[in-house]
Design an enzyme around this catalytic site. Structure first.
Site, short mmCIF file in Angstrom:
data_model
loop_
_atom_site.label_atom_id
_atom_site.label_comp_id
_atom_site.label_asym_id
_atom_site.label_seq_id
_atom_site.Cartn_x
_atom_site.Cartn_y
_atom_site.Cartn_z
N THR A 212 -11.46 10.85 -5.42
CA THR A 212 -10.66 10.43 -4.28
C THR A 212 -9.54 11.60 -3.70
O THR A 212 -8.99 11.18 -2.71
CB THR A 212 -9.88 9.05 -4.62
OG1 THR A 212 -9.11 9.36 -5.83
CG2 THR A 212 -10.61 7.99 -4.59
N GLU A 434 -12.30 -13.07 -0.50
CA GLU A 434 -10.90 -12.50 -0.18
C GLU A 434 -10.49 -13.23 0.90
O GLU A 434 -9.28 -13.70 0.78
CB GLU A 434 -11.02 -11.05 -0.04
CG GLU A 434 -11.47 -10.28 -1.14
CD GLU A 434 -10.70 -10.39 -2.41
OE1 GLU A 434 -9.63 -10.55 -2.40
OE2 GLU A 434 -11.31 -10.03 -3.44
#
Ligand code: ADP
Ligand code: MG
Ligand code: ZN
Length: 630
Positions: A212, A434
């Protein structure tokens, strides 16, 4: 980039080379030219010697234990006059020699045998020494010999390098960038902070999944601040010899202090900073790692007093394994999350790398970004390169959208093995799940305000997440708030039930947490009307072995145990029903937000609030009288 190396241990290398040469020569000559060390006389079979004796052709013989050397009569000798043979055990030999008139005697030791003898004593140990030297110099890292074991192998990137990295080279991790901008300020103008009496942070821990951009960010901080960058990997500290790692840490900080202000970057911190209590038990443990860790802590505490600005950046993808001592104030007290990028972040990263290749005009990077959820920066860099390779292979001048599409398939195939990429179906389920959490959380806000919904895979396990922020610091929670939390935890599963009419394994962690919380309400907080204000759980016990074992229950009767189970079940089921009611009532909103998040992957801030404010509350959710608990 300038890679600084200590002079290699050339002396020890020379010695071991010479030893090798001697040993090699000895072996070689002994194998192929045994006469060199023995006797250059031609050898014949024993039977031939006996024949020659019987024929009366031998004049003299010298009989040794391992060898008989004899002389032929002049007229019978063809080429060589002197020959030798290896005897077999033959007690008749003296008689036979005497009968044929051979003059014979026992042999004196061979003339030049002593050299061979000495060599055969001296050389084998030398071979061992040479082999030992060889392995030592290998394990100490190639060019560096056994004598320079403890030197730090930190790579140093000096300011003004042509490869200088800046924040412009990093994209999609805006929050991390914002936090690190402050560190750059510290490094650039430490005086400003010191003048006011502020303590400059010493350690910053970059946490995030592999690829990342943690290493890249650390370099960018050095690049932005224009300071020296020392980099070393945690695994390089863990050496063959106890104590070498600690010496390396000392050496590294010694160098760093001379170059201050500067950055010391420790990659893979978890390799040295593993929790000391956890892992392989409490006896023994890894001495080497522990010494290295202690040295690191000492160094970090040490440069507090001095006025040199050394900031230690470290990276890990397993922060949960780190020793708590590392995270204390004055050490790595700042943690910066470097997470996988969302849609717009991916687009920005793609733009960085696409600028380095020749793109076709019709390439749509936004579309590429849309198709690559879950990709980390390194995956995207790889993707662009893969697409460029494909274009080159097909002898095209520019990279086209088709190349990107094919490259995505290739990279995805690799990533799927690491289970990092969701199929469209899975992505849809995660989205509704979610949003389910978020909607229930909005209607029953006991767990705090919903601040963010994301379907970007996060960390190692979570596929998506809903972030709730407490509206204020809370130390006491009411029963109603806990029930709100339970309903919110079950919101994800409830959404899956309503929308897909089926449930997936994704909710298991939610169920675990909801059940745990309900059980604590009943057994620890005494919130059950049926069971009364009794603590059925024995208090927190500080057992020596630490984690792993739950709190034991007090001895309870069978009926009580059954009643506890029923109460827990009833609390969880009530929460589940409330979640279902809320989502059914707000079915349209659920649909709308889910579609929206499938589009953009992350919703937060005002946009999220305005969406969630539309949620209709259910009637039977009344704020009960606040029961305060500790
Ligand atoms: P980590 O240290 O987090 O495992 P790295 O910093 O080593 O990841 O990233 C590997 C490479 O991937 C970098 O050198 C860079 O080329 C690319 N990369 C990763 N993240 C990003 C990002 N956020 N922006 C630009 N490039 C990135
Ligand atoms: Mg790295
Ligand atoms: Zn969930």
């Amino acid at each position: 980039m300038g890679v600084k190396d200590k002079p290699p241990g050339s002396r020890s290398r020379l010695i071991s080379n010479i030893l090798f040469l001697i040993a090699g020569l000895f072996l070689f000559s002994n194998l192929f030219f045994p006469q060199l060390f023995g006797n250059p006389i031609p050898q014949v079979p024993y039977s031939m010697f006996i024949d020659q004796v019987e024929d009366g052709n031998v004049t003299r013989a010298s009989v040794g234990q391992n060898e008989i050397i004899y002389e032929l009569k002049e007229e019978t000798a063809e080429e060589a006059k002197i020959l030798r043979t290896n005897p077999i055990f033959d007690l008749e030999l003296p008689k036979r020699l005497e009968a044929n008139g051979v003059e014979f005697a026992a042999a004196s030791p061979p003339k030049n045998g002593w050299i061979g003898n000495i060599l055969s004593w001296v050389i084998p140990p030398l071979i061992f020494v040479a082999i030992w030297q060889f392995f030592i110099s290998r394990s100490a890292g190639g060019a560096q010999g056994a004598l320079s074991l403890t030197k730090s192998k930190a790579k140093v990137y000096v300011e003004g390098d042509s490869t200088k990295v800046t924040f412009n080279d990093v994209a999609g991790v805006e929050e991390a960038k914002a936090e690190l901008t402050e560190i750059v300020e510290f490094l650039k103008t430490p005086e400003r902070y010191k003048a006011i009496g502020a303590r400059i942070p010493k350690g910053v821990l970059l946490v995030g999944p592999p690829g990342t951009g943690k290493t890249l960010m650390a370099k960018a901080v050095a690049g932005e601040a224009g300071v020296t960058f020392f980099s070393i990997s945690g695994s390089e500290f863990v050496e063959l010899f106890v104590g070498a790692g600690a010496a390396r840490v000392r050496d590294l900080f010694e160098q760093a202090k001379q170059k201050a202000p500067c950055i010391v970057f420790i990659d893979e911190l978890d390799a040295i900073g593993k929790s000391r209590s956890g892992g392989n038990g409490f006896v023994g443990g890894n001495d080497e790692r522990e010494q290295t860790l202690n040295q690191l802590l000492t160094e970090m505490d040490g440069f507090a007093a001095g006025d040199s600005t050394v900031i230690v950046l470290a990276a890990t993808n397993r922060p949960e394994t780190l020793d708590p001592a590392l995270l204390r104030p004055g050490r790595f007290d700042r943690q910066v999350l470097v997470d996988r990028p969302d849609l717009s972040g991916r687009q920005k990263i793609l733009e960085i790398y696409a600028a380095k290749v020749k793109l076709d005009v019709e390439v749509n990077l936004k579309q590429v970004a849309t198709r690559t959820p879950g990709f980390a920066g390194a995956d995207l860099a790889n993707l662009v390169n893969e697409a460029a390779l494909l274009a080159a292979r097909n002898k095209r001048d520019t990279v086209t959208q088709a190349d990107f599409n094919e490259a995505i398939e290739r990279v995805v195939a690799g990533l799927e093995k690491k289970s990092r990429v969701l199929s469209d179906k899975e992505k849809k389920i995660v989205a509704y799940h979610e949003v389910g959490h978020a909607l229930v959380g909005a209607v029953m806000p006991g767990g705090g305000r919903v601040a963010k919904i994301s379907i970007v895979p996060r960390g190692m396990a979570a596929l998506g997440y809903t972030l709730q922020m407490p509206t204020e610091d809370r130390f006491l929670l009411s029963e109603a708030e806990l029930k709100d939390q339970i309903a919110t935890m079950l919101g994800g599963r409830a959404a899956e039930e309503i929308v897909f009419n089926s449930i997936t394994t994704g909710a298991s962690n939610d169920l675990q947490r909801a059940t745990d919380l309900a059980e604590r309400m009943v057994t620890t907080y005494g919130m059950s009307k049926v069971l009364g204000p009794l603590a059925y759980e024995k208090g927190q016990q500080n057992n020596f072995l630490g984690q792993g074992m739950g709190n034991p229950r007090r001895m309870v009767s069978d009926e009580t145990a059954k009643a506890i189970d029923e109460e827990v079940k009833s609390i969880v089921e009530t929460g589940h029903q409330q979640a279902l009611d809320i989502l059914k009532l707000n079915r349209d909103l659920l649909e709308q937000i889910a579609q929206e998040i499938l589009e953009v992957e992350v919703i937060e801030g005002e946009k999220l609030q305005s969406l969630l404010n539309q949620a209709k509350p259910i009637e039977n959710h009344t704020q009960e009288s606040e029961t305060i608990l500790a």
